[in-house]
Write a protein that holds these residues in place. Structure first.
Motif: not given
Length: 210
Positions: A198-203
């Motif tokens: 997901d996007a949060a983990s990507a950051a």
């Protein structure tokens, strides 16, 4: 509550209309632009990312928070001109050839930007050559993010990773992959450095990679 705490709270709650004036208030109090960015916005988005991962909030709340932060960054930019320490590196992102989906990619781009990167968004249906060119043309690019939402475009993701490796880009950049059909196993198989769900983990992963 201090102005910086007010700013962080406004970002977390996605109150985009309040954010620019709170940034100006922080600047008027003599705070350093980088401190405003880090404490008032990047840390706040970190909280948003954690809540998203824990299913306490969902995509709409995350999007409004990211938009609120974007307003803050726009207000802060003139004060940060020439301050290269304000960004931690450049991040090239795009949806691979044959795939026209961009909601996930856009969300990741917003979160990556929130983490302090300068994002170069190549858009959708991006040929592998364009990814290679983006890296070759800019020595400050540290990470390439590839998105695929269709199982039919997974081979294009594999081709793009191979093209980046063959072009010698791996000495300069790390390769991140993601999208609905992508798994850790597939990422390992094609030679990517990192997969996130997901996007949060990507950051978080992007910051850890550099």
């Amino acid at each position: 509550m201090s102005k910086i705490e007010e700013l962080a709270a406004a970002v977390t709650k996605g109150k985009a209309k309040l954010v620019p004036n709170l940034v100006k208030d922080c600047l008027a109090e003599g705070m350093e632009p980088v401190e405003i960015l880090n404490k008032g916005m990047i840390d706040a988005m970190g909280v948003v990312g954690e809540k998203f991962k824990n299913n306490e909030i969902f995509v709409p709340e995350m999007l409004v928070a990211a938009r609120a932060m974007k307003k803050g960054v726009e207000t802060l930019k003139p004060s940060m001109a020439g301050d290269s320490s304000a960004t931690i590196g450049k991040y090239v992102i795009g949806t691979v050839a044959g795939d026209l989906h961009d909601i996930g990619k856009n969300l990741v781009a917003m979160m990556i930007e929130s983490a302090g990167f300068e994002v170069i968004d190549l858009g959708v249906d991006v040929p592998k050559e364009k990814f290679v060119e983006a890296v070759k043309n800019d020595p400050e690019v540290k990470i390439v993010g590839l998105s695929a939402l269709l199982t039919t475009t997974m081979p294009a993701m594999k081709d793009t990773v191979e093209a980046l490796i063959e072009a010698g880009c791996k000495s300069q950049v790390k390769i991140m992959v993601g999208g609905a059909p992508i798994t850790q196993e597939f990422a390992d198989e094609i030679g990517a450095d990192c997969y996130t769900a997901d996007a949060a983990s990507a950051a978080q992963a992007a910051k850890a990679l550099i």
